[in-house]
Enzyme design. Structure first.
Site, PDB file in Angstrom:
ATOM      1  CB  CYS A  32     -36.396-124.659 -82.662  1.00  0.00           C
ATOM      2  SG  CYS A  32     -34.830-124.821 -83.523  1.00  0.00           S
ATOM      3  CD  GLU A  36     -31.866-119.745 -91.047  1.00  0.00           C
ATOM      4  OE1 GLU A  36     -31.608-120.497 -90.101  1.00  0.00           O
ATOM      5  OE2 GLU A  36     -31.973-118.507 -90.925  1.00  0.00           O
ATOM      6  CD  GLU A  86     -35.353-121.784 -90.684  1.00  0.00           C
ATOM      7  OE1 GLU A  86     -35.811-122.800 -90.135  1.00  0.00           O
ATOM      8  OE2 GLU A  86     -35.053-121.741 -91.882  1.00  0.00           O
ATOM      9  CG  ASN A 113     -33.312-120.978 -78.919  1.00  0.00           C
ATOM     10  OD1 ASN A 113     -33.085-120.031 -79.674  1.00  0.00           O
ATOM     11  ND2 ASN A 113     -33.595-122.172 -79.379  1.00  0.00           N
ATOM     12  CB  THR A 121     -45.438-120.184 -84.789  1.00  0.00           C
ATOM     13  OG1 THR A 121     -44.531-121.289 -84.970  1.00  0.00           O
ATOM     14  CG2 THR A 121     -46.509-120.242 -85.870  1.00  0.00           C
ATOM     15  N   GLY A 160     -37.587-117.417 -84.623  1.00  0.00           N
ATOM     16  CA  GLY A 160     -38.307-117.103 -83.383  1.00  0.00           C
ATOM     17  C   GLY A 160     -39.621-117.852 -83.344  1.00  0.00           C
ATOM     18  CB  THR A 216     -42.673-113.420 -83.541  1.00  0.00           C
ATOM     19  OG1 THR A 216     -42.876-113.608 -82.150  1.00  0.00           O
ATOM     20  CG2 THR A 216     -41.989-112.089 -83.778  1.00  0.00           C
TER      21      THR A 216
HETATM   22  P1  NAD Z   1     -39.800-114.435 -80.360  1.00  0.00           P
HETATM   23  O1  NAD Z   1     -40.578-114.656 -81.587  1.00  0.00           O
HETATM   24  O2  NAD Z   1     -40.489-113.897 -79.173  1.00  0.00           O
HETATM   25  O3  NAD Z   1     -38.587-113.426 -80.636  1.00  0.00           O
HETATM   26  C1  NAD Z   1     -37.593-113.671 -81.605  1.00  0.00           C
HETATM   27  C2  NAD Z   1     -37.001-112.358 -82.050  1.00  0.00           C
HETATM   28  O4  NAD Z   1     -38.000-111.609 -82.720  1.00  0.00           O
HETATM   29  C3  NAD Z   1     -36.483-111.476 -80.916  1.00  0.00           C
HETATM   30  O5  NAD Z   1     -35.324-110.814 -81.337  1.00  0.00           O
HETATM   31  C4  NAD Z   1     -37.629-110.496 -80.736  1.00  0.00           C
HETATM   32  O6  NAD Z   1     -37.231-109.268 -80.169  1.00  0.00           O
HETATM   33  C5  NAD Z   1     -38.094-110.314 -82.163  1.00  0.00           C
HETATM   34  N1  NAD Z   1     -39.472-109.864 -82.326  1.00  0.00           N
HETATM   35  C6  NAD Z   1     -40.515-110.070 -81.487  1.00  0.00           C
HETATM   36  N2  NAD Z   1     -41.634-109.497 -81.984  1.00  0.00           N
HETATM   37  C7  NAD Z   1     -41.275-108.923 -83.159  1.00  0.00           C
HETATM   38  C8  NAD Z   1     -41.997-108.177 -84.141  1.00  0.00           C
HETATM   39  N3  NAD Z   1     -43.283-107.908 -84.021  1.00  0.00           N
HETATM   40  N4  NAD Z   1     -41.306-107.745 -85.228  1.00  0.00           N
HETATM   41  C9  NAD Z   1     -40.011-108.024 -85.383  1.00  0.00           C
HETATM   42  N5  NAD Z   1     -39.276-108.703 -84.473  1.00  0.00           N
HETATM   43  C10 NAD Z   1     -39.914-109.161 -83.386  1.00  0.00           C
HETATM   44  O7  NAD Z   1     -39.095-115.811 -80.038  1.00  0.00           O
HETATM   45  P2  NAD Z   1     -38.209-116.177 -78.782  1.00  0.00           P
HETATM   46  O8  NAD Z   1     -39.095-116.332 -77.602  1.00  0.00           O
HETATM   47  O9  NAD Z   1     -37.047-115.248 -78.718  1.00  0.00           O
HETATM   48  O10 NAD Z   1     -37.616-117.591 -79.224  1.00  0.00           O
HETATM   49  C11 NAD Z   1     -38.258-118.812 -78.998  1.00  0.00           C
HETATM   50  C12 NAD Z   1     -38.947-119.302 -80.258  1.00  0.00           C
HETATM   51  O11 NAD Z   1     -38.021-119.391 -81.309  1.00  0.00           O
HETATM   52  C13 NAD Z   1     -39.518-120.695 -80.093  1.00  0.00           C
HETATM   53  O12 NAD Z   1     -40.805-120.739 -80.675  1.00  0.00           O
HETATM   54  C14 NAD Z   1     -38.567-121.565 -80.896  1.00  0.00           C
HETATM   55  O13 NAD Z   1     -39.102-122.753 -81.401  1.00  0.00           O
HETATM   56  C15 NAD Z   1     -38.178-120.637 -81.984  1.00  0.00           C
HETATM   57  N6  NAD Z   1     -36.923-121.056 -82.590  1.00  0.00           N
HETATM   58  C16 NAD Z   1     -36.964-121.599 -83.854  1.00  0.00           C
HETATM   59  C17 NAD Z   1     -35.782-122.041 -84.448  1.00  0.00           C
HETATM   60  C18 NAD Z   1     -35.783-122.648 -85.826  1.00  0.00           C
HETATM   61  O14 NAD Z   1     -34.720-122.768 -86.404  1.00  0.00           O
HETATM   62  N7  NAD Z   1     -36.917-123.030 -86.376  1.00  0.00           N
HETATM   63  C19 NAD Z   1     -34.569-121.923 -83.762  1.00  0.00           C
HETATM   64  C20 NAD Z   1     -34.582-121.373 -82.486  1.00  0.00           C
HETATM   65  C21 NAD Z   1     -35.760-120.933 -81.905  1.00  0.00           C
END
Ligand code: NAD
Length: 484
Positions: free
Chosen positions: A286, A465, A252, A154, A232, A230, A234
């Site tokens: 997020c 962070e 996060e 994002n 929750t 990423g 994951t």
């Molecule tokens: P995602 O969890 O699908 O993927 C995030 C990253 O993790 C990607 O690089 C992906 O390839 C990797 N990944 C996926 N499965 C994995 C595994 N089993 N092992 C290791 N790595 C793995 O998330 P997304 O769809 O890319 O992002 C959206 C999510 O991120 C939303 O839920 C959003 O709220 C969250 N987010 C949180 C913050 C925060 O600071 N809290 C900031 C931005 C986004």
């Protein structure tokens, strides 16, 4: 930096290389729905090479001295800044977000991340403890070794560098993976690091999917810590993989943030910021306030004005100056958002505006666009108000008392951020104390100071962070006791 390549490469041991398998994944432009480049489909063997390169570089990098680390990180920031336009265009092409956002928010913040932590590390200090008439202790903070950084799509370069910069500043070597949906600016970063003269192996960027490349990083025995942003689900998977090896983790995760609006607020300022907190980056931040809770005396006025302004937002070409919203990240994400609109109607809600894709033609006809949408009439416990949708979709709920606002706000499994609008500072303080969130904004939204702790509670994450918190995360504290 040169023209953006069609075939993205991994950055391992200082070189730009394809995946060992030679396999590539398709990279889409969300505004057109078409493949426009390819990224390495890396596997455990690529991660193995990256970790080996990082291990080899560690002794030199951790011992190079603060001033040299500072200068190299500042140089990387300068190179990104000098190539701002190329980075911003790449980010908008990859994500579908308006160029007006990537050129004023995403890429400038990546530059700031490097500068912030480059300077932060030269001001970082540790504690000492005096044991009366016996000894004194000091805390020695040392880098962990090789660490893993995994980020989402994002805010691609913004969040990628938010992890990488402090990890490098504290003397660690890094194996990092950007999202497979948005690899291009991480690739440009690789080139910037080469141009800056970052020693080989200090930063390694491995592209690919989560289950293959991501899990290989998380489970590698030489990777001492994982900093992950990423979803929750994951995050849970990563926590379960990292726990048996006792790795440090910073997670996060997702949010379902409340935006609480009291009748005594500064209406005009609240309106401006609420529109931003609802639909910036298509609601794909997020921190977006996807649940708008409005005190009943203001509800009708708020609804009328908010819908009027939402209808006015223009969805279109990310490269057009007139576009307020671009495309969603993927076809899956678009389908997910659509399915939640259907769900809202099934759960008894009313779609007040939006609720469908705009009609765009030409090259945008197959893009993944959706109109900003406002829904009302849903109970707090329904799925629409409980689950993270991560799209340009918000729900409105009225409330009567502070207690009810707290109950609604806290009545979800997430706890990332919350916003409160009121002119009454005592009320704002009471709310701030009771809200279950890692971040509370009073009369503002996403007003960031990088020194502040950043993170969530409940299912929104573990750890913080930002500022000194992240410098502590990326170092191990060793107490040294000297008796005299
Ligand atoms: P995602 O969890 O699908 O993927 C995030 C990253 O993790 C990607 O690089 C992906 O390839 C990797 N990944 C996926 N499965 C994995 C595994 N089993 N092992 C290791 N790595 C793995 O998330 P997304 O769809 O890319 O992002 C959206 C999510 O991120 C939303 O839920 C959003 O709220 C969250 N987010 C949180 C913050 C925060 O600071 N809290 C900031 C931005 C986004």
């Amino acid at each position: 930096m040169g023209a953006t390549d069609k075939y993205i490469k991994n950055y391992i041991g200082g070189a730009l290389v394809p995946a060992l398998s030679g396999n590539y994944l398709e990279n889409y432009n969300p505004a057109t729905g078409k493949v426009y480049s390819y990224l390495p489909d890396s596997e455990a063997e690529d991660v193995e090479k990256a970790v080996a390169a990082a291990e080899e570089a560690f002794a030199k990098w951790s011992g190079i001295g603060l001033q040299k680390r500072f200068r190299l990180l500042m140089r990387i920031a300068d190179i990104i800044e000098q190539n701002m336009e190329e980075f911003a265009k790449a980010e908008s092409t990859d994500t579908g977000k308006p160029l007006s956002m990537s050129s004023t928010v995403d890429i400038p913040r990546a530059v700031t991340n490097f500068r912030f932590f480059a300077t932060g590390i030269v001001h970082f200090s540790t504690q000492s403890h005096y044991t009366e008439k016996e000894a004194f202790n000091f805390t020695l903070r040392q880098p962990l070794g090789v660490v893993g950084c995994i980020s989402p799509w994002n805010l691609p370069l913004y969040l990628f560098t938010w992890k990488i910069a402090p990890a490098l500043a504290t003397g660690n070597c890094v194996v990092a993976k950007p999202s497979e949906w948005t690899p291009m600016t991480a690739f440009l970063l690789s080139k910037a690091c080469i141009e800056a003269g970052l020693p080989a192996g200090v930063l390694n960027i491995v592209h690919g999917t989560g289950p293959k490349a991501g899990e290989a990083i998380v489970t590698h025995p030489q990777v001492k810590a994982i900093s992950f942003t990423g979803g929750t689900k994951t995050g849970k998977r990563i926590a379960s993989l990292a726990a048996p090896e006792f790795k440090k983790i910073s997670l996060e995760l997702g949010g379902k943030n409340p935006n609480i609006i009291f009748a005594d607020c500064d209406f005009d300022q609240m309106m401006v910021d609420t529109l931003r907190s609802s639909f910036s980056n298509n609601g794909q931040i997020c921190l977006c306030g996807s649940r708008i809770l409005v005190e009943r005396p203001l509800y009708e006025k708020f609804r009328e004005e908010f819908i009027k302004r939402t209808r006015f937002l223009k969805v279109g070409d990310p490269f057009a100056k007139t576009s307020d919203l671009g495309a969603l990240i993927s076809k899956q994400q678009l389908e997910k958002v659509k399915s939640y609109i259907e769900l809202a109607e099934m759960e008894g809600g009313t779609v007040l505006c939006g609720g469908k894709a705009p009609e765009l033609d030409g090259k945008l006809a197959d893009g993944w666009f959706f109109k900003p949408t406002v829904v009302e009439g849903l109970d707090n416990n329904c799925r629409f108000n409980q689950e993270e949708i991560f799209g340009p979709v918000v729900s409105l709920q009225p409330f009567d008392t502070e207690e009810e606002a707290i109950q609604l706000a806290n009545g979800v499994r997430y706890g990332l951020s919350a916003t409160v609008w009121t002119r009454d500072i005592a009320k704002a303080s009471r709310m701030a104390e009771k809200l279950e969130a890692g971040i509370v904004w009073i009369n503002c939204w996403m007003h960031r100071d990088l020194r502040t702790p950043f993170g969530g509670v409940k299912q929104s994450g573990v750890g913080r962070e930002g500022g000194t918190e992240v410098l502590e995360f990326f170092t191990e504290a060793k107490n040294v006791c000297i008796k005299y």
